[in-house]
Design a protein around this motif. Sequence first.
Motif, mmCIF file in Angstrom:
data_model
loop_
_atom_site.group_PDB
_atom_site.id
_atom_site.type_symbol
_atom_site.label_atom_id
_atom_site.label_comp_id
_atom_site.label_asym_id
_atom_site.label_seq_id
_atom_site.Cartn_x
_atom_site.Cartn_y
_atom_site.Cartn_z
ATOM 1 N N UNK A 1 -6.079 2.707 -6.446
ATOM 2 C CA UNK A 1 -7.040 3.571 -5.743
ATOM 3 C C UNK A 1 -6.460 3.992 -4.397
ATOM 4 N N UNK A 2 -5.844 3.058 -3.700
ATOM 5 C CA UNK A 2 -5.251 3.366 -2.390
ATOM 6 C C UNK A 2 -4.151 4.408 -2.533
ATOM 7 N N UNK A 3 -3.285 4.209 -3.504
ATOM 8 C CA UNK A 3 -2.174 5.142 -3.700
ATOM 9 C C UNK A 3 -2.701 6.539 -4.014
ATOM 10 N N UNK A 4 -3.674 6.642 -4.922
ATOM 11 C CA UNK A 4 -4.251 7.937 -5.276
ATOM 12 C C UNK A 4 -4.909 8.592 -4.058
ATOM 13 N N UNK A 5 -5.720 7.817 -3.363
ATOM 14 C CA UNK A 5 -6.474 8.348 -2.227
ATOM 15 C C UNK A 5 -5.549 8.833 -1.118
ATOM 16 N N UNK A 6 -4.599 8.012 -0.743
ATOM 17 C CA UNK A 6 -3.739 8.368 0.381
ATOM 18 C C UNK A 6 -2.752 9.478 0.018
ATOM 19 N N UNK A 7 -2.221 9.456 -1.197
ATOM 20 C CA UNK A 7 -1.299 10.527 -1.583
ATOM 21 C C UNK A 7 -1.992 11.880 -1.661
ATOM 22 N N UNK A 8 -3.236 11.872 -2.091
ATOM 23 C CA UNK A 8 -3.961 13.129 -2.225
ATOM 24 C C UNK A 8 -4.454 13.672 -0.883
ATOM 25 N N UNK A 9 -4.603 12.797 0.114
ATOM 26 C CA UNK A 9 -5.217 13.251 1.365
ATOM 27 C C UNK A 9 -4.340 13.150 2.608
ATOM 28 N N UNK A 10 -3.215 12.472 2.536
ATOM 29 C CA UNK A 10 -2.369 12.305 3.730
ATOM 30 C C UNK A 10 -1.919 13.630 4.336
ATOM 31 N N UNK A 11 -1.661 14.632 3.519
ATOM 32 C CA UNK A 11 -1.178 15.918 4.023
ATOM 33 C C UNK A 11 -2.164 16.545 5.009
ATOM 34 N N UNK A 12 -3.443 16.216 4.871
ATOM 35 C CA UNK A 12 -4.450 16.765 5.777
ATOM 36 C C UNK A 12 -4.838 15.779 6.872
ATOM 37 N N UNK A 13 -4.956 14.509 6.521
ATOM 38 C CA UNK A 13 -5.441 13.503 7.467
ATOM 39 C C UNK A 13 -4.425 13.225 8.575
ATOM 40 N N UNK A 14 -3.164 13.091 8.216
ATOM 41 C CA UNK A 14 -2.152 12.759 9.234
ATOM 42 C C UNK A 14 -2.078 13.797 10.362
ATOM 43 N N UNK A 15 -2.000 15.098 10.059
ATOM 44 C CA UNK A 15 -1.992 16.072 11.168
ATOM 45 C C UNK A 15 -3.312 16.081 11.953
ATOM 46 N N UNK A 16 -4.437 15.866 11.258
ATOM 47 C CA UNK A 16 -5.729 15.847 11.958
ATOM 48 C C UNK A 16 -5.841 14.661 12.911
ATOM 49 N N UNK A 17 -5.174 13.560 12.588
ATOM 50 C CA UNK A 17 -5.229 12.376 13.458
ATOM 51 C C UNK A 17 -4.583 12.638 14.818
ATOM 52 N N UNK A 18 -3.678 13.592 14.889
ATOM 53 C CA UNK A 18 -3.089 13.939 16.189
ATOM 54 C C UNK A 18 -4.121 14.605 17.077
ATOM 55 N N UNK A 19 -5.067 15.312 16.453
ATOM 56 C CA UNK A 19 -6.109 16.014 17.194
ATOM 57 C C UNK A 19 -7.353 15.149 17.344
ATOM 58 N N UNK A 20 -7.720 14.448 16.268
ATOM 59 C CA UNK A 20 -8.938 13.638 16.238
ATOM 60 C C UNK A 20 -8.552 12.193 15.923
ATOM 61 N N UNK A 21 -8.356 11.382 16.953
ATOM 62 C CA UNK A 21 -7.974 9.992 16.686
ATOM 63 C C UNK A 21 -9.172 9.184 16.183
ATOM 64 N N UNK A 22 -8.868 8.065 15.550
ATOM 65 C CA UNK A 22 -9.932 7.164 15.112
ATOM 66 C C UNK A 22 -10.578 6.517 16.322
ATOM 67 N N UNK A 23 -11.885 6.553 16.371
ATOM 68 C CA UNK A 23 -12.634 5.963 17.482
ATOM 69 C C UNK A 23 -13.681 5.036 16.897
#
Length: 176
Positions: free
Chosen positions: A37-59
Amino acid sequence: MLSILTLIVDTIASVLGGVLLLRFWMQAVRVRPPSSVAQFTFQLSDWLVRPLRRIVPGVGGYDWASLIGAFLVVLLASSVFLIAGVPFQIILVHALKRFMQWIIYGFMALLIIEAIFSWINPHAPLAPFVRALNEPLLRPLRKVVPLVGNLDLSLLVALILLQVAQLLVNMLFAGA
């Protein structure tokens, strides 16, 4: 032709949005997913989440980039209506309605999956993972809803409450 395009875009967006919402919820409730599940979830969404984390960090321990990413996906999918000449304000309201529906449908799906696991194979490898994802929803209900004949009806109550929430969302956004 527009309905075919809308179907394709909405299907792709729903899958991607669902994965992003699952990613947010897994991190919000601090559940470690099985590796598949982790592999599927992260591979499918990392392309969007990683760049967004530069703008919107986890709080506050929340992965806001995943949640905002899911909203951006539904907004982009709703933008198909621009072809039909729908004003952007209406598209934005429609996207907000769909986003709330995705969240409610996601919780409903998790509850239904847990019910199926409990009937068919409570010891399935994914059962503890799904149970942990549902626990924050069911824990408060289990304090109020008593066991009936040794059956936990909190799952049924949660599904009914989510359907009520769905009706309220539909009433709130009746024009969208």
